[in-house]
Design a protein around this motif. Structure first.
Motif, PDB file in Angstrom:
ATOM      1  N   ASP A  85       0.800  -1.211   0.000  1.00  0.00           N
ATOM      2  CA  ASP A  85       0.000   0.000   0.000  1.00  0.00           C
ATOM      3  C   ASP A  85       0.841   1.272   0.000  1.00  0.00           C
ATOM      4  OD1 ASP A  85       0.944  -0.664   2.450  1.00  0.00           O
ATOM      5  OD2 ASP A  85      -0.795   0.028   3.577  1.00  0.00           O
ATOM      6  N   LEU A 130       1.741   7.771  -1.271  1.00  0.00           N
ATOM      7  CA  LEU A 130       0.496   7.277  -0.709  1.00  0.00           C
ATOM      8  C   LEU A 130      -0.586   7.396  -1.774  1.00  0.00           C
ATOM      9  CD1 LEU A 130       0.647   9.120   2.748  1.00  0.00           C
ATOM     10  CD2 LEU A 130       1.634   6.913   2.128  1.00  0.00           C
ATOM     11  N   ARG A 151      -4.396   7.059  -3.127  1.00  0.00           N
ATOM     12  CA  ARG A 151      -5.719   7.166  -2.530  1.00  0.00           C
ATOM     13  C   ARG A 151      -6.460   5.837  -2.544  1.00  0.00           C
ATOM     14  NH1 ARG A 151      -8.785  11.522  -1.564  1.00  0.00           N
ATOM     15  NH2 ARG A 151      -7.452  12.856  -2.848  1.00  0.00           N
ATOM     16  N   GLN A 196      -5.395   2.968  -2.181  1.00  0.00           N
ATOM     17  CA  GLN A 196      -4.856   1.993  -1.237  1.00  0.00           C
ATOM     18  C   GLN A 196      -5.172   2.332   0.210  1.00  0.00           C
ATOM     19  OE1 GLN A 196      -3.391  -0.884  -1.541  1.00  0.00           O
ATOM     20  NE2 GLN A 196      -3.358  -0.932  -3.762  1.00  0.00           N
ATOM     21  N   GLN A 197      -5.879   3.416   0.443  1.00  0.00           N
ATOM     22  CA  GLN A 197      -6.152   3.804   1.823  1.00  0.00           C
ATOM     23  C   GLN A 197      -7.102   2.849   2.524  1.00  0.00           C
ATOM     24  OE1 GLN A 197      -4.405   6.433   3.339  1.00  0.00           O
ATOM     25  NE2 GLN A 197      -3.350   6.017   1.414  1.00  0.00           N
ATOM     26  N   THR A 198      -7.888   2.080   1.751  1.00  0.00           N
ATOM     27  CA  THR A 198      -8.807   1.113   2.346  1.00  0.00           C
ATOM     28  C   THR A 198      -8.241  -0.292   2.371  1.00  0.00           C
ATOM     29  OG1 THR A 198      -9.862   0.863   0.189  1.00  0.00           O
ATOM     30  CG2 THR A 198     -10.863   2.418   1.741  1.00  0.00           C
ATOM     31  N   ARG A 208      -8.558   6.118   7.065  1.00  0.00           N
ATOM     32  CA  ARG A 208      -8.176   7.530   7.075  1.00  0.00           C
ATOM     33  C   ARG A 208      -8.163   8.033   5.643  1.00  0.00           C
ATOM     34  NH1 ARG A 208      -3.869   6.255  11.156  1.00  0.00           N
ATOM     35  NH2 ARG A 208      -2.435   6.047   9.424  1.00  0.00           N
ATOM     36  N   SER A 209      -8.493   9.297   5.494  1.00  0.00           N
ATOM     37  CA  SER A 209      -8.416   9.899   4.170  1.00  0.00           C
ATOM     38  C   SER A 209      -6.965  10.076   3.783  1.00  0.00           C
ATOM     39  CB  SER A 209      -9.134  11.255   4.190  1.00  0.00           C
ATOM     40  OG  SER A 209      -8.436  12.151   5.049  1.00  0.00           O
ATOM     41  N   LEU A 210      -6.752  10.382   2.503  1.00  0.00           N
ATOM     42  CA  LEU A 210      -5.386  10.589   2.023  1.00  0.00           C
ATOM     43  C   LEU A 210      -4.726  11.744   2.759  1.00  0.00           C
ATOM     44  CD1 LEU A 210      -3.236   9.779  -0.082  1.00  0.00           C
ATOM     45  CD2 LEU A 210      -4.264  11.465  -1.620  1.00  0.00           C
ATOM     46  N   SER A 217      -3.852  10.653   6.330  1.00  0.00           N
ATOM     47  CA  SER A 217      -2.689   9.772   6.369  1.00  0.00           C
ATOM     48  C   SER A 217      -1.396  10.567   6.187  1.00  0.00           C
ATOM     49  CB  SER A 217      -2.802   8.701   5.281  1.00  0.00           C
ATOM     50  OG  SER A 217      -3.928   7.883   5.489  1.00  0.00           O
ATOM     51  N   ARG A 254       3.582   5.285   9.859  1.00  0.00           N
ATOM     52  CA  ARG A 254       2.218   5.662   9.481  1.00  0.00           C
ATOM     53  C   ARG A 254       1.177   5.296  10.523  1.00  0.00           C
ATOM     54  NH1 ARG A 254       1.121   0.891   5.125  1.00  0.00           N
ATOM     55  NH2 ARG A 254       2.784  -0.480   5.847  1.00  0.00           N
TER      56      ARG A 254
END
Length: 834
Positions: free
Chosen positions: A267, A303, A305, A307-309, A332-334, A337, A433
């Protein structure tokens, strides 16, 4: 084009990103050679799979709701119809005209706009989802639901037979909107959902749509849209390496070349970047601080977006399951993060702990963000050769943790991949992170337990504990002892512990030798265990099945119509089962046990089994009783195991015998357990067992369990076989226990005017008892009632008679003995007999 390391180099520019990121008059950045693997044209985003599953859950929920509360849904529909009847007809007509035109015009206009933006692939996916939704709704309306009327259907089509359970005109539009994606386009979203809302309102006011049907249509459309998007894949929104380098230049770091760094988490993408500087000059960041010389000056983490989930379901499970003082947000939102990791990087650096210095951050278009770190050449701890993991390095690692803990910073991912060892042999903490600032004591102690386990897996518990004590002190290590539990550790660490099962015990032993007062029971970190969750689900399903059956029973008529003679017989048979259970236990214990006290223990078990599955509670209480009676722990466990083993063997033999007899009589119960079915089931189980035993892990597991069982049970059985009196007592108690329950069930049936062949009653009881023993609910609650009711109904009883008989049977065998069981349990505790 070939990169410096012989790999393929992509030289894509910023113009190749999503059209929404382009700005008129903005010059494209100069191409930067980037050595990275080819980017896939399409990706499957975890968020689409999660939304698909959530939509299916919502659809199932509305189906369950309307099946349970039909009157409520009808009443809600009536209130809406009466309320809209007073609305101005002009406004309703205007809303109808607007929705009739706009529900299709707005999505079509959006599709045309996307085509002009050269985003035709996304439009094609949306059209595919719309076509699938249209076909599915037609299938449901014309074939599936019409073939199974009643219940849910009646609630969905409130208003007449011309109403469709799901609406063909709205579902394809919802599927298209879900698949085409309107994130970040607020005006289009508002216009589209306004038209869908007006279409739904028109259906409600015209009484050709129900609230339940509209909600079901919404979830169905969303499920098809996100399911199609996940199955087909979405155009890859992740910016290429050249776009990342262009974003670096906007914060004053002009990249000359870059290379993708493999071996990092899925991720997070990482690049090694060389930045430009004048010949002989020292490269500096935007603040003028000198950067290190070398091949790569920066390590850039990207990072994405989408891959945040990733892993959100696992994080939600950990969040719900574990007790923590400050629970972390699973999603968390981009932007969140980016801020979280940046804050941790600055905080760790300010605390004096060693970590790659954060040079700058920036957004990369609308789909990603970057964090540029000072590049530190080195090797991750989990990839370091054994000879390089010296005591000096371990001491340095513990020193970094001490600085974190002094500043109240929690890392939360102290695994081998989060510790970088530089070429000079110094430890750096990376992967920040998941960190927390102003962390509580529990989070800090969890960090200590995680690092202890990580290093013990690498160098052994002796060296890990010894080097930690030299830096942190023995008292600090003592605080980690209660937290050395598998559930407190990371997923990768728990997987590694499967091959080192005694490692946590050995770590505790090492700490206790240094600090004897640190021996303390583990802290309960779990809110609930998986078995508890399974019990809740089982009880919910059982309640869903049993409660509708209870609603058809009239308690007054039930009591008035019962034959009290047969109720008395059932009560006497239920009481005999406690005497039989006492004989069963006494027969498999060579030592002498008092009959009266042993019977009391079985009565007490009726109270204990309400808080644990019946098979578990009985074994634990009987084992405790034997130990208090002077039997050593090993023989006590073996004796209870022998009685349980013989009871299981007897249960299987009786089930086969009476199943064969029942299946051969040709009566109405032949569908319940015919002998041919039993033979087929046994052969199928034998084949499955043989196939399972070909798997090495399964074979080792079964061999270990069998060895543990027979190592104690068989010698105990040999001791019992030397006494004919014990054999008669044990086997007689086993048979008497079955007879008592069968007579109780048969008398309960006869108490309400029912009658079944006694062989059928035996098969029904044995089947339901097996289900109850396997169920994880206390006392088999829910599972036994369902199995008994279904089996008696199949055997020929009416649903009302079967339900009444089961209620009486469970009242006499489960609920009525609770109060005497509690009294017996309290008495035995006072006498220290258990």
């Amino acid at each position: 084009m070939t990169g410096p390391d012989g790999g393929r180099t992509l030289t894509q520019t910023h113009d190749e990103t999503d059209g929404d990121t382009e700005r008129p008059g903005q010059a494209a950045p100069a191409p930067v050679p980037v050595d990275e693997p080819p980017r896939p044209d399409r990706i499957r985003r975890p968020s689409d799979a999660i939304r698909f599953a959530a939509s299916l859950a919502g659809l199932a929920g509305i189906m369950l709701l309307v099946s349970i509360g039909q009157q409520t849904t009808h009443g809600l529909q009536t209130d809406i119809a009466e309320g809209t009847a007073h609305a101005p007809r002009f406004l309703l007509t205007l809303a109808t005209l607007a929705s009739s035109f706009g529900v299709l015009a707005v999505p079509v206009t959006f599709a045309v706009e996307r085509l002009f933006r050269k985003d035709g692939t996304r439009v094609a996916i949306g059209l595919l989802a719309a076509v699938i939704a249209f076909a599915v709704t037609l299938l449901l309306d014309d074939w599936v639901i019409s073939a199974a009327p009643g219940g849910v259907l009646d609630s969905l089509i409130w208003g007449g037979t011309e109403t469709a359970p799901v609406h063909t005109d709205i579902a394809p539009v919802i599927a298209f909107v879900s698949a085409v994606g309107m994130a970040g386009r607020a005006r289009w979203q508002a216009a589209t959902w306004t038209m869908i809302g007006l279409a739904a309102l028109t259906g409600l006011t015209a009484s050709y749509a129900s609230v339940a049907a509209l909600v079901a249509t919404y979830f169905l459309g969303r499920a098809i849209g996100h399911g199609t998007l996940y199955a087909v894949g979405t155009p890859n929104p992740r910016p290429p390496g050249s776009t990342v380098c262009a974003a670096l230049e906007r914060i004053g770091l002009r990249a000359v070349r870059a290379r993708w760094l493999p071996g990092e988490p899925d991720d997070v993408r990482r690049y090694g970047v060389q930045i430009a500087h004048a010949p002989g000059a020292v490269p500096t960041d935007t603040s003028g601080v000198a950067l290190p010389r070398g091949d790569w000056q920066l390590e850039v983490a990207v990072l994405d977006r989408d891959q945040q989930t990733a892993g959100v379901l696992y994080r939600v499970w950990r969040l719900v399951r574990l007790r923590e003082a400050a629970p972390r947000r699973p999603v968390r939102s981009l932007r969140r993060s980016l801020e979280q990791e940046s804050l941790m990087a600055y905080a760790v650096d300010a605390a004096g702990a060693r970590t790659p210095r954060l040079v700058g951050t920036s957004e990369v278009g609308t789909e990603a963000a970057l964090m540029a770190y000072e590049y530190v050449p080195g090797t991750r701890l989990d990839a370091l050769p054994d000879e390089a993991v010296t005591d000096a390095l371990l001491t340095d690692v513990w020193g970094q943790l001490r600085r974190l803990q002094s500043a109240r910073l929690a890392h939360r991912r102290l695994e081998g991949g989060a510790i970088l060892v530089s070429e000079e042999g110094r430890a750096y903490l990376t992967d920040l992170r998941s960190g927390e600032i102003a962390a509580g004591d529990l989070a800090l102690r969890l960090d200590l337990a995680q690092l202890l386990t990580t290093l013990a897996l690498r160098v052994g518990p002796e060296r890990a504990v010894r080097t930690a004590a030299a830096v942190l002190g023995e008292q600090a290590l003592a605080g980690a002892v209660p937290l050395l539990q598998r559930v407190a550790l990371s997923r990768d660490t728990r997987a590694a512990l499967r091959t080192h099962r005694d490692l946590l015990t050995r770590i505790r032993e090492q700490i206790v030798r240094m600090e004897p007062e640190s021996e303390a029971p583990p802290i309960r970190l779990e809110r609930f265990r998986p078995r508890t969750l399974l019990s809740i689900v089982a009880l919910t399903l059982a309640a869903y099945i049993v409660i509708p059956q209870l609603s058809s029973v009239d308690p007054v008529r039930l009591v008035a119509g019962a034959s009290w003679w047969w109720v008395g017989v059932a009560l006497g048979a239920a009481a005999v089962t406690y005497l039989a259970a006492a004989f069963m236990l006494m027969g498999f214990v060579p030592e002498r046990l008092p009959l009266g006290r042993t019977v009391l223990v079985q009565v007490a078990a009726s109270f204990v089994k309400l808080v644990a599955p019946a098979a578990v509670s009985g074994v634990a209480l009987n084992t405790r009783y034997l130990q208090r009676s002077g039997v050593r722990p090993g023989p006590a466990v073996a004796s209870v195991g022998a009685s349980q083993l013989m009871g299981m063997v007897m249960h299987i033999l009786l089930l086969i015998l009476f199943g064969f007899i029942t299946g051969s009589t040709g009566n109405a119960t032949r569908d319940l357990a015919p002998s041919r079915t039993i033979v087929i089931v046994l052969l199928a189980l034998a084949v499955l067992t043989a196939v399972a035993l070909t798997i090495p892990k399964v074979r080792r597991f079964v061999a270990g369990r069998m060895r543990a069982m027979f190592s104690g049970v068989v010698p105990r059985l040999v001791d019992v076989l030397q006494s004919p009196r014990k054999i008669v007592t044990g086997l007689g108690g086993t048979l008497l226990l079955t007879v008592g329950f069968v007579v109780c069930l048969d008398a309960s049936i006869r108490a309400f005017g029912g009658s079944l062949p006694w062989t059928a009653v035996v098969v029904v009881f044995l089947t339901a008892n097996a289900v109850g023993s396997a169920a994880p609910t206390p006392g088999g609650l829910g599972a036994v009632e369902t199995a008994l009711t279904v089996a008696l109904t199949i055997s020929g009883l009416t649903a009302e008679t079967a339900t009444s008989a089961v209620l009486l049977y469970r009242l006499l065998t489960l609920w009525l003995p609770v109060l005497p069981g509690w009294a017996a349990f309290a008495y035995l505790q006072r006498k220290e007999a258990i």
